[in-house]
Design a protein around this motif. Sequence first.
Motif, PDB file in Angstrom:
ATOM      1  N   GLU A 284      -3.451   4.077   8.331  1.00 23.04           N
ATOM      2  CA  GLU A 284      -4.292   3.924   7.153  1.00 23.04           C
ATOM      3  C   GLU A 284      -4.344   5.249   6.414  1.00 23.04           C
ATOM      4  O   GLU A 284      -4.462   6.320   7.028  1.00 23.04           O
ATOM      5  CB  GLU A 284      -5.710   3.499   7.537  1.00 23.04           C
ATOM      6  N   PHE A 285      -4.259   5.166   5.103  1.00 25.79           N
ATOM      7  CA  PHE A 285      -4.431   6.340   4.258  1.00 25.79           C
ATOM      8  C   PHE A 285      -5.230   5.913   3.048  1.00 25.79           C
ATOM      9  O   PHE A 285      -4.852   4.955   2.355  1.00 25.79           O
ATOM     10  CB  PHE A 285      -3.084   6.930   3.829  1.00 25.79           C
ATOM     11  N   GLN A 286      -6.354   6.584   2.846  1.00 28.07           N
ATOM     12  CA  GLN A 286      -7.295   6.212   1.784  1.00 28.07           C
ATOM     13  C   GLN A 286      -7.699   4.746   1.933  1.00 28.07           C
ATOM     14  O   GLN A 286      -7.771   4.006   0.954  1.00 28.07           O
ATOM     15  CB  GLN A 286      -6.690   6.497   0.405  1.00 28.07           C
ATOM     16  N   GLN A 287      -7.875   4.381   3.238  1.00 26.84           N
ATOM     17  CA  GLN A 287      -8.346   3.037   3.614  1.00 26.84           C
ATOM     18  C   GLN A 287      -7.390   1.919   3.195  1.00 26.84           C
ATOM     19  O   GLN A 287      -7.792   0.775   3.016  1.00 26.84           O
ATOM     20  CB  GLN A 287      -9.741   2.782   3.041  1.00 26.84           C
ATOM     21  N   ARG A 288      -6.122   2.270   3.032  1.00 27.22           N
ATOM     22  CA  ARG A 288      -5.098   1.259   2.714  1.00 27.22           C
ATOM     23  C   ARG A 288      -4.034   1.320   3.802  1.00 27.22           C
ATOM     24  O   ARG A 288      -3.638   2.416   4.255  1.00 27.22           O
ATOM     25  CB  ARG A 288      -4.491   1.518   1.332  1.00 27.22           C
ATOM     26  N   LEU A 289      -3.551   0.147   4.206  1.00 27.67           N
ATOM     27  CA  LEU A 289      -2.648   0.051   5.351  1.00 27.67           C
ATOM     28  C   LEU A 289      -1.209   0.362   4.955  1.00 27.67           C
ATOM     29  O   LEU A 289      -0.702  -0.146   3.951  1.00 27.67           O
ATOM     30  CB  LEU A 289      -2.726  -1.356   5.953  1.00 27.67           C
ATOM     31  N   HIS A 290      -0.546   1.180   5.768  1.00 32.89           N
ATOM     32  CA  HIS A 290       0.853   1.571   5.566  1.00 32.89           C
ATOM     33  C   HIS A 290       1.633   1.340   6.853  1.00 32.89           C
ATOM     34  O   HIS A 290       1.049   1.287   7.946  1.00 32.89           O
ATOM     35  CB  HIS A 290       0.966   3.057   5.185  1.00 32.89           C
ATOM     36  N   GLU A 291       2.943   1.239   6.720  1.00 34.39           N
ATOM     37  CA  GLU A 291       3.800   1.127   7.915  1.00 34.39           C
ATOM     38  C   GLU A 291       5.174   1.704   7.611  1.00 34.39           C
ATOM     39  O   GLU A 291       5.710   1.520   6.511  1.00 34.39           O
ATOM     40  CB  GLU A 291       3.948  -0.326   8.375  1.00 34.39           C
ATOM     41  N   VAL A 292       5.756   2.398   8.601  1.00 33.27           N
ATOM     42  CA  VAL A 292       7.080   2.991   8.449  1.00 33.27           C
ATOM     43  C   VAL A 292       7.805   2.919   9.779  1.00 33.27           C
ATOM     44  O   VAL A 292       7.196   3.054  10.848  1.00 33.27           O
ATOM     45  CB  VAL A 292       6.978   4.460   7.960  1.00 33.27           C
ATOM     46  N   ALA A 299      14.242  11.992   9.875  1.00 36.65           N
ATOM     47  CA  ALA A 299      13.044  12.715   9.451  1.00 36.65           C
ATOM     48  C   ALA A 299      11.921  11.720   9.138  1.00 36.65           C
ATOM     49  O   ALA A 299      12.162  10.579   8.739  1.00 36.65           O
ATOM     50  CB  ALA A 299      13.350  13.570   8.225  1.00 36.65           C
ATOM     51  N   LEU A 300      10.686  12.185   9.324  1.00 36.63           N
ATOM     52  CA  LEU A 300       9.514  11.347   9.054  1.00 36.63           C
ATOM     53  C   LEU A 300       8.510  12.155   8.240  1.00 36.63           C
ATOM     54  O   LEU A 300       8.158  13.282   8.611  1.00 36.63           O
ATOM     55  CB  LEU A 300       8.873  10.886  10.359  1.00 36.63           C
ATOM     56  N   ALA A 301       8.072  11.562   7.139  1.00 38.21           N
ATOM     57  CA  ALA A 301       7.039  12.178   6.314  1.00 38.21           C
ATOM     58  C   ALA A 301       6.001  11.119   5.972  1.00 38.21           C
ATOM     59  O   ALA A 301       6.345  10.039   5.480  1.00 38.21           O
ATOM     60  CB  ALA A 301       7.643  12.772   5.035  1.00 38.21           C
ATOM     61  N   MET A 302       4.736  11.417   6.253  1.00 38.12           N
ATOM     62  CA  MET A 302       3.621  10.502   5.955  1.00 38.12           C
ATOM     63  C   MET A 302       2.493  11.334   5.332  1.00 38.12           C
ATOM     64  O   MET A 302       2.301  12.490   5.705  1.00 38.12           O
ATOM     65  CB  MET A 302       3.126   9.822   7.228  1.00 38.12           C
ATOM     66  N   PRO A 303       1.749  10.711   4.391  1.00 37.34           N
ATOM     67  CA  PRO A 303       1.878   9.355   3.853  1.00 37.34           C
ATOM     68  C   PRO A 303       2.889   9.302   2.711  1.00 37.34           C
ATOM     69  O   PRO A 303       3.223  10.318   2.111  1.00 37.34           O
ATOM     70  CB  PRO A 303       0.466   9.065   3.356  1.00 37.34           C
ATOM     71  N   LYS A 304       3.345   8.098   2.408  1.00 41.21           N
ATOM     72  CA  LYS A 304       4.228   7.851   1.285  1.00 41.21           C
ATOM     73  C   LYS A 304       3.845   6.525   0.639  1.00 41.21           C
ATOM     74  O   LYS A 304       3.458   5.566   1.323  1.00 41.21           O
ATOM     75  CB  LYS A 304       5.686   7.797   1.724  1.00 41.21           C
ATOM     76  N   ARG A 305       3.986   6.480  -0.691  1.00 43.53           N
ATOM     77  CA  ARG A 305       3.656   5.244  -1.400  1.00 43.53           C
ATOM     78  C   ARG A 305       4.565   4.096  -0.963  1.00 43.53           C
ATOM     79  O   ARG A 305       4.156   2.948  -0.934  1.00 43.53           O
ATOM     80  CB  ARG A 305       3.778   5.478  -2.920  1.00 43.53           C
ATOM     81  N   SER A 306       5.835   4.428  -0.611  1.00 40.89           N
ATOM     82  CA  SER A 306       6.774   3.395  -0.193  1.00 40.89           C
ATOM     83  C   SER A 306       6.394   2.738   1.116  1.00 40.89           C
ATOM     84  O   SER A 306       6.906   1.662   1.460  1.00 40.89           O
ATOM     85  CB  SER A 306       8.192   3.987  -0.075  1.00 40.89           C
ATOM     86  N   HIS A 307       5.492   3.355   1.881  1.00 47.43           N
ATOM     87  CA  HIS A 307       5.043   2.775   3.153  1.00 47.43           C
ATOM     88  C   HIS A 307       3.918   1.769   2.975  1.00 47.43           C
ATOM     89  O   HIS A 307       3.546   1.088   3.946  1.00 47.43           O
ATOM     90  CB  HIS A 307       4.555   3.882   4.111  1.00 47.43           C
ATOM     91  N   LEU A 308       3.347   1.692   1.791  1.00 44.55           N
ATOM     92  CA  LEU A 308       2.192   0.855   1.562  1.00 44.55           C
ATOM     93  C   LEU A 308       2.518  -0.610   1.768  1.00 44.55           C
ATOM     94  O   LEU A 308       3.524  -1.122   1.258  1.00 44.55           O
ATOM     95  CB  LEU A 308       1.682   1.075   0.132  1.00 44.55           C
ATOM     96  N   LEU A 309       1.661  -1.307   2.540  1.00 45.27           N
ATOM     97  CA  LEU A 309       1.853  -2.740   2.802  1.00 45.27           C
ATOM     98  C   LEU A 309       1.151  -3.551   1.733  1.00 45.27           C
ATOM     99  O   LEU A 309       0.029  -3.213   1.312  1.00 45.27           O
ATOM    100  CB  LEU A 309       1.308  -3.117   4.186  1.00 45.27           C
ATOM    101  N   ALA A 310       1.762  -4.641   1.335  1.00 44.09           N
ATOM    102  CA  ALA A 310       1.155  -5.513   0.351  1.00 44.09           C
ATOM    103  C   ALA A 310      -0.028  -6.223   0.960  1.00 44.09           C
ATOM    104  O   ALA A 310      -0.022  -6.643   2.120  1.00 44.09           O
ATOM    105  CB  ALA A 310       2.168  -6.539  -0.164  1.00 44.09           C
ATOM    106  N   THR A 311      -1.084  -6.351   0.206  1.00 39.65           N
ATOM    107  CA  THR A 311      -2.303  -7.021   0.701  1.00 39.65           C
ATOM    108  C   THR A 311      -2.508  -8.324  -0.006  1.00 39.65           C
ATOM    109  O   THR A 311      -1.990  -8.552  -1.093  1.00 39.65           O
ATOM    110  CB  THR A 311      -3.519  -6.108   0.489  1.00 39.65           C
TER     111      THR A 311
END
Length: 311
Positions: A284-292, A299-311
């Motif tokens: 969770e980032f800014q109370q929104r769910l992400h997944e990668v 390489a891994l970088a978090m958070p990213k907008r591309s990781h955001l899950l559709a709600t």
Amino acid sequence: NVKANDGSIYTAAQLTPQLVVGRTVGKHGMVKLIVNDVGRTMMLKHRQGRASFGWKLARVGSFLEASYHLDLIPEVQCHAHARVRTTGVRLVYGIEKNLTKRTKIGMEMRLHTSGSIALQFRICRGDNSIRVPIKVTQNEFSLAAFTLIHIVPVVTFITVKKYIHPRIKALFTRFDEEARARQARELSRQKREAELFLHQTAQSYARVLAEERHRGGLVVVSAWYGVLVSEGEVGDNVADVKVAVQLLVSRSHVILPGGQIKSKLDGFYDPKPGAVKQLRVRYEFQQRLHEVTVDDQEALAMPKRSHLLAT
């Protein structure tokens, strides 16, 4: 094409003026007749093998031939071929064994009424083959040579099958068991080290988690490392690395450079040595769910907008 009441299918075709093909397919096998400039050939195919008969009657080049292929077991096939011409009779018989789906080895014996005896060894892979012919006699039949080249392969086969192969198989089985035991001990050691790390960092984990929740930052919901099955499934050969990934968070960011194996990270271990592994993180980032999901050395970088899950 004509289909009979019993399910058999009859096919006849004239592909060229010199080539005519007829075929019958039934529940017991197939019969095929080919007529061309070379001669007439009839093929019979059933579940365990196939046979063919060919002939040509002419002033020049007359012949009569027959061959049979038998599948002893799925990996081994025997074959025999006889051809009668005006110049003499030739008999060929041999055996083949499949090593893999595309590779097989074989040996065959070639006899001719002129007295020649020859052995041929071959290995085939796909459309490529290597053949090694060995002439035993040239123009004079030798009973001693004929007997010897039959006895030696049979004795060798029996010796290898009965005495050598079981010992080699037992040796490799023991090697495999020892390798599995070493692998199990190493996995157990890595698990203990990962558990010890998590125990020692329990207070740090609680502090980082509280800070990230307070600022609405990066909170790891789940993290799995290992052989991932599919989206939404992780399988059995995985390690739960949720705490270890949360400890990597610094000021709501995680940066892992590429080129390093993630099982070397603190709190990680290799759940399936030798297999292709990935890391999947849901956060969770800014109370929104992400997944990668990233590969082992990616390489891994978090958070990213591309990781955001559709709600």
